[in-house]
Structure formats: C-alpha cells, structure tokens
Design a protein around this motif. Structure first.
Motif, short mmCIF file in Angstrom:
data_model
loop_
_atom_site.label_atom_id
_atom_site.label_comp_id
_atom_site.label_asym_id
_atom_site.label_seq_id
_atom_site.Cartn_x
_atom_site.Cartn_y
_atom_site.Cartn_z
N ARG A 52 36.62 10.56 109.04
CA ARG A 52 36.11 10.35 107.68
C ARG A 52 35.40 9.01 107.55
NH1 ARG A 52 36.36 13.57 104.02
NH2 ARG A 52 37.51 15.49 104.31
N VAL A 53 35.24 8.30 108.65
CA VAL A 53 34.67 6.95 108.60
C VAL A 53 33.29 6.92 109.25
CG1 VAL A 53 34.93 4.55 109.36
CG2 VAL A 53 36.94 5.85 108.57
N VAL A 54 32.31 6.35 108.54
CA VAL A 54 31.04 5.98 109.16
C VAL A 54 31.06 4.47 109.32
CG1 VAL A 54 28.53 6.07 109.00
CG2 VAL A 54 29.90 7.89 107.95
N TYR A 55 30.88 4.01 110.55
CA TYR A 55 30.98 2.59 110.88
C TYR A 55 29.57 2.00 110.98
CZ TYR A 55 31.98 -1.56 113.74
OH TYR A 55 32.07 -2.84 114.22
N LEU A 56 29.32 0.89 110.27
CA LEU A 56 28.00 0.24 110.28
C LEU A 56 28.09 -1.14 110.92
CD1 LEU A 56 26.75 0.76 106.58
CD2 LEU A 56 27.03 2.48 108.38
N GLY A 57 27.12 -1.44 111.76
CA GLY A 57 27.02 -2.78 112.33
C GLY A 57 25.58 -3.25 112.31
N THR A 58 25.40 -4.55 112.46
CA THR A 58 24.05 -5.11 112.37
C THR A 58 23.91 -6.28 113.33
OG1 THR A 58 22.45 -6.18 110.91
CG2 THR A 58 24.77 -6.66 110.48
N GLY A 116 35.06 15.62 113.27
CA GLY A 116 34.80 14.89 112.05
C GLY A 116 34.98 15.76 110.83
N ALA A 117 35.22 15.14 109.71
CA ALA A 117 35.50 15.87 108.48
C ALA A 117 34.42 15.65 107.43
CB ALA A 117 36.86 15.46 107.93
N LEU A 118 33.36 14.92 107.77
CA LEU A 118 32.30 14.67 106.80
C LEU A 118 31.15 15.64 107.06
CD1 LEU A 118 32.17 10.77 106.81
CD2 LEU A 118 33.41 12.29 105.26
#
Lengths: 470, 470
Positions: free
Chosen positions: A306-312, B90-92
């Motif tokens: 359920r997590v979308v991980y963002l990095g920059t 994934g669940a999304l």
C-alpha cells in the motif's frame, strides 16, 4: 508600390521578391483587395526577368496570399490580411477550479548573506568535474539511440542502480522494474495523483507540510485535508475516516522535523490496510541523518503493498539535476509508467546512464559521506545558535538539511522574519507551511549557509529576538 | 543465539553489533517476543566489553526495535517484525477512469534494417561534438545556481532565443515572457490540458491524429471527439458545436500530411472566436519544409489570443534532448507556468542555457539547413519509391519527416505491415492513428532510414504489394 527587395541575397531572386511581397502583406502595407503591379512593370522596376516576378506571384497565389483574377490582375487575398502582433492580453483563461499561480522560488531571488532557506543543498560540495566527465562520456553519437523514444520508466541501468542503492541504504526491497525514474519528488507526486486521485477523493496531508504536495493533489481534484503533526510525526488517529491517500514524510517530518515513531508507522499501515488507503512516503532528505540508523521506512514495514516510496536527488546532490524516483507496488506500476508517458514522454537517457554510473561506482556514497560531515558540523552550529536564544525552542529531529524551532512566548513571526531579512538573514516562517494548525516559529536551513556564516547569522537573529548574544 | 558480527569494520564495535542485531530482526531470525541474551553473556561470546553490547541494545530500544522490561530482560518488540520482501502484487490500483497503459516506443524495440518508422530524426546528423562542448561549458560549479530552484517558465536566455527564432522562422510574434519551456510537445499538451480542460469538456482532435494527444486529453477528463481530415486538413465544419478546445497540426497534418488551407485556418479562427474555443497548434516538424514558404501559422493569423502554439526539438534535433516550448496568450501564461511548477518543478538550467547558445549562435539554423538537404533527398526517393507501387497513392504534403499513402484498392493493411516487417521493412499502418475514420494505408518515415536504404526498402515493400519493382 514601394517594395524593398534585397536582390543580393544568395542569388535567389524569386525567393527575395516572394519574401518582400509577403512582408508587405504581413505588415499591412499591402492590404486585402489591393491590386499588385503587373509582372512586367515590377520586373522592370526591379531590373529582373518578368518570369522571375511571375514565379513569385504564382507561389503566393498557390499559398492563398494573392488572388489571380483572369483578365483583371493580381490582388491581395481577403484572407491574407496581417494579424496584429499579439500584444493583446489573450482570450484564453484557466478553467474553473484552477487556482494555482507560480510561486517564486529560491533561484529567482537574490542570495542573502546569511542564507538559512530550506531545501537548498550546498552546490559547492557537488563533484562537478566527475559529473561533467560522466555526462560528456554518454553524450556521443552512437550511444543510447538518441533519435528514438525511450522507456518512460527510465533507463534499465539507472533503475538497477537505484534498486541496489535503496536496498542497501534504506532497506527498501525493490526489483529494478519496481522503480520509476522521475524528474524529482514533484513529478513523482504528480504521477501518483494522476493515477490514484479521483475528483472529490479525500487526501490527507501533514499540517504543517509541503505546500507543493497540497497544491498538486488539489489540482487533480482531491479534497485535501490537513492532519496535525506532533512530536511523533503525523497524528495517525486524526486521519479522516474516508481518506483515500495519505502523503507523509516519516524520516524527517517536513518542515517540523520529528520522525514518525515506529508505533505510528504501524498504526498508519494498519489504517491503510483496513480502509484501503494509499500511502505516499516522501523520503526527501533522509540521506543526511545524524543517528546511527533511521527507523525502517514505511515501504520496508508494509506487508500489503500500500506504500509508494518517493526519493529525490535534489537534496542529496542538486535540484538542477532534476532527478528522482519512485518505488511502486506491482499493481500500480503500469499506470504510473503510463502516466509518465502522457506527462512528458521520458527522461534523457544519457543523463540517466551518467547518474547510474555515479550511483553504481560509489560516487554517490562518497559524496554523501563528505556532505554528511559538512552538514553535521553546520547542524551543530545551528542547534547551538538556537539554544542561545531563549525565545526559541528547537523541535527534535535526526535527519535532513534544516531544523525547526517554535517560539516560547508570543512573538510576531512575520515581523521577525522581515527584520531578519533586512539584516541579511534569510529564515523561513514556520506558519508559511501550515494550513489550519496555529503554529509559529522559524525554519532554519543549513544546506545553503556557508559554515562560517552560521554562527554570525544566528547571532543577528538572536539580537532581534532579544537573546543574550550581542 | 547465532549472531554474526563483523568486528573488523572500522573499529566501530557498537555499530557492528547494532547492525547485526537489526539484520537478525529484519530477516526474522530474531522474532517478535524473542528474548535477547544478557549483555554480559553476549559480550563474552563476542569478546567485547559489556558496555559495548549495552550501548547497542540501548539504541535499538530507543528506536523501538527492542523492549527492555525492568528485571526481566530485553525482548524483540512486537512492532519490529520484518516485512517480507514485497514480492506481492500490491494492493493499490489505478482510479476508476484511468485506462492508459504505457505504449512500447521506438527505442524499446530492435532497429529494423529498413526503418521507415514515423517521427524519428536521423541522430547521425546531430552535431554531438558541438552539443557536448556547449553542455560541458555550462556544467561548472559556479554557474546557474545549481543548488537552488529555478523558474518553471524556463531560463530567460532560452526564452529570448526561442522568441527570436520563432519570429524569424515562423512569423510567430512573441515576447520572451510568452514562451514556456517544456520537455517537448507531450508536456506542453499536458500543461494545456491541466489548465484548460474540465472533466466532461468537449475537445476536438484530428482523425487520424496523434494518439498521445488523445490519451493525455482524455486522462484529464476531456470528452475527446475525433474530427475528420481531408486534403485541406482538419474539416473545420465538422467541429462539434460545444467544442472547448481543438488540437490541430496545421503545417503537416499528423499523420496524413496536408497543410491546413488558408481558408480553413481563417474558418477555424473564426469558429474559435465565435464559440470561445482554445486552439492548440502543434507545429511539430515544420522546420523541414520543402516549399519556399509555409502558410502563416494559426498563431500569426490569430487576432484574438485564442491560440497556444507548440513546438519541439524532438524532430529538428533529437528526442533525447527532451526540449520543446509553447507560446501562450498572456491571459493563460501564469496558469501554464504554475502547471509546470506543479508537474515537475522546472527544467535543468544548464541544458537550457546550452540550447539557448545553440539557437542564438546559429548552430540550429546550420543544422536545419544541412538536415533539410538530407531529408529532401530521402523524401524524393520515398516519393519515387511509392510512385512505383500502383497500389499506393501518396497524400500530398509539403513538410516533415514522413509521407502517408493510401491504398487504391482493397488491401489487407495489417497483413502488409506484418509481411513488410518480416522482410526487415518497418512501415506504419495508417489506421493505427485513426479513431473513427475508416482510413487504411501506410505511413512512411524517412528520418531514421539511411538514404541508401530507402530505395531497396521500398522495393521490398513494392514486391509485397504486387508492384513492378524487382
């Protein structure tokens, strides 16, 4: 007719006459319905063959600028009248609901002597020579099929390098195919909003929080609900029941600073699983951490995808590189890659390969090690400087390029920020990041401030706040 | 407990023990509720001071991975159990209404021997040495404030160079402030859609037309209505009455080829003014024109500020540069710049300045002159090759990097395209660009096909179509 024809240009006399006539029509000197001189007389005036003029006329007739009326002559077509130069304000206006105007950013203003603005890394630390060599090496004729359109997901070499880097540095388990390369966190957020947010969806953000996250989510029709933050980070119990998406900064709450506690992390993941919520984890500056080991990322703790991980790379390297990434559950990957294809096609392959080498060859780790040392020193100086101001109470944090401090008593925040700027000290108002929460104080960045400027800058600030420093 | 501790690493024994314990917890070797050995016994096993082990335990307690129960011992916390590696799907899932999946593009497939695919310029013509020198010159430590965030509108030098270039080459009158730099036509279209399209708005596109335009407009909620195209371009009379926006390719209708006639241009502008419609003019490959002078752009003919003009360097230079621009009426400029800020922040300043120099120093004009000569030769060979195939009838056009040809009789388009590919000849099916119109034929690009490959490639095609060539 006063026709200025430059017949010296490269010997193309037909073209020169054609262009001169077109310019006359465009400028209005020849108006709709005007009769052109007969080809014979214009040819004589210009000292060219009649056929040369006739050919120019024929082109303009073929293109609709002139009308040839048999037995009558040649006229400027009604349709060919010139448009005035578009100095008018225009007749197109944004749609109803579009409310965002561009915000002035750090690069559009002058650089203050004591620059404590937020989110700016120290460009002087960046290994430009190495980077230039890497980029130049990829900018060559045969490399990366530059005439063709590349994958919107990003170059495989960069996705592989990022997957390895994230596993090692953040405990984020991802295959290269789970990684989508972006131009930074902002684009990653935009892609997520495109594919997840339906107009009217309730989206929770941290308050205070990152203003551009709020704006981009709202621009896609989200009903954005600010949720308070305390010493353990986002107050998970305060999430609205109909939340569809949560945007959070667990490593270093932006801008207050505390990490999201492990209990809250678990509570947030449970909430997300129970209510079928998407979590967007923005790990924007956790590369600069000042404890042995950070808490596990939400991505690493997530059991349900359920997590979308963002990095920059905007904080860890430079904003000017325009490079970031997201790690998405499989079930969302195709949609996100498709969104990138619709948004702007793809990113430049030669830059992505240069960045892949920078990451894979250990240059990134070397830079981070060096930069971490510099920032750690500045951070200590900032914390010491704030500690000398009785009116300020620092908010504990363990990572990043800024710290926040709240006011202990009633202080006119706007007046302090303005007075500081007048003295050459740029700090940011904490309330400028808040939506509903009544929080005032200062946010003090130490990425842009030269180490030697930190203490004198904060002494100036202390004087304004009636502190002990002189 | 089987704990593997690497005590040689840089002498940091506390850190080594901490990391080993964390790895054991993460991997599940230490499960929730497991009791840790007393510090004294672990210290003895590892041959370190008891305090070293105690400090490592304390960190893990502070971070929530361990629970210290007074008088009982130290246990792995319930919350610290490891997440399995996210191999789950994934669940999304994308929101309702999101239907777009990424399309495989030219760079993701092999390169056929006879490559007549559409929209690919010849990378061998690009002056890589000049470009590398320009980029490297801007990639230096002190230049362009690389630690700060730049204007989403684009670097002023590039906007000024583009305004001059467009005035000179296309008769587009624009001040530098009217220009917004983008990553190409696709991003420009996306920005326009963001600020102009409300869900349910009727948007007209050309049929056949550019598929990604349709997709991005639809992704923002537009009701996209395909409008037919004839030998004069877009059939303006067929525009639906409630149209809010028209997307058109007047210089070189994509993919059929004819320019929009001057009468149609005027009719379209009148329609737009009468019905308060926005016109998006995509001038994607008009740099390569094979007549003396093209028709005026819609932007130049527009008296009311209803046209947004889009241009790209993907055809004139290379797609890998990821560079394009739009020229907008004043009334829309702020919204578009804001949309760029929300979409991806801004573009890399050093690349924009390199491109500005390339344009302003005449390198662009020099490249275009040279490339135009090469493409003109290929175009003649393509037209001659098609003329030798009785089953094909070329659609007249005057610009660009491809020509379209329709079938004179009943031909199985899909079978021809597949058979050609099997012989190493990549051409595109005209119907693949159509929505409702029943149009079949072939689209033949000559940007990617080496000049020497054109005639033999088309001879292979001719044989498949029963032509005379052998």
């Amino acid at each position: 007719m006063d026709l200025s024809v430059d017949l010296d240009t490269r010997g193309d006399r037909v073209g020169a006459i054609y262009r001169a006539l077109l310019a006359a029509i465009r400028s209005g000197r020849l108006g709709a319905g005007d009769r052109l001189p007969p080809t014979r007389s214009l040819a004589r005036d210009l000292g060219v063959a009649r056929n040369t003029v006739a050919t120019a006329y024929e082109r303009l007739v073929a293109e609709g600028f002139l009308d040839a009326r048999v037995g009558d002559g040649t006229f400027v077509a009604d349709l060919a009248a010139p448009a005035p130069a578009p100095r008018h304000p225009g007749a197109l206006h944004p749609r109803a609901g579009w409310t965002f105007s561009p915000v002035r950013v750090s690069g559009e203003t002058g650089v203050p002597p004591y620059d404590f603005r937020v989110g700016i890394p120290d460009a002087a630390l960046f290994p430009f020579d190495t980077w230039r060599r890497l980029v130049a090496a990829e900018l060559r004729s045969g490399a990366h099929d530059p005439g063709r359109y590349a994958s919107p997901a990003g170059h495989p070499a960069l996705r592989a390098a990022l997957a390895r880097h994230l596993a090692h540095s953040r405990g984020v388990a991802a295959d290269p195919e789970d990684v989508v390369v972006t131009h930074g966190t902002q684009q990653a957020l935009d892609l997520v909003a495109r594919v997840l947010v339906e107009p009217g969806d309730v989206v929770a953000i941290e308050d205070p929080g990152y203003p551009f996250a709020r704006e981009v989510l709202a621009s896609h029709g989200a009903r954005v609900v600010p949720v308070p933050v305390d010493a353990d980070g986002l107050v998970v119990e305060a999430l609205p029941p109909r939340t569809r998406l949560v945007f959070t900064t667990p490593s270093h709450q932006f801008p207050l600073g505390p990490p999201l506690s492990l209990a809250r992390r678990q509570a947030l993941l449970e909430f997300a699983n129970r209510h079928r919520v998407a979590i967007v984890e923005d790990d924007y500056d956790s590369e600069f951490r000042f404890t042995e080991r950070p808490l596990e990322t939400l991505h690493a703790l997530d059991r349900h995808g359920r997590v979308v991980y963002l990095g920059t790379f905007s904080k860890s390297l430079l904003p000017a590189l325009r490079a970031g990434y997201l790690v998405a559950p499989r079930s969302l990957r195709d949609a996100l890659v498709g969104a990138r294809q619709l948004a702007d096609g793809f990113g430049a392959p030669h830059e992505q390969v240069a960045l892949a080498r920078f990451v894979a060859d250990g240059q990134l780790a070397r830079h981070l090690r060096r930069a971490r040392g510099v920032y750690a020193e500045r951070r200590e100086l900032v914390l010491a400087g704030i500690a000398r101001v009785p009116a300020l109470e620092v908010v504990p944090s363990a990572a990043g390029l800024h710290v926040a401090a709240t006011f202990r008593g009633p202080v006119d925040e706007a007046a302090v920020v303005a007075a500081a700027l007048a003295e050459g000290v740029a700090v940011e108002a904490l309330s400028s990041y808040a939506v509903e929460e009544r929080v005032t104080g200062l946010v003090v960045g130490y990425g842009a401030a030269a180490t030697a400027s930190v203490t004198p800058g904060l002494e100036r600030l202390a004087r304004l706040l009636g502190g002990p420093a002189r």
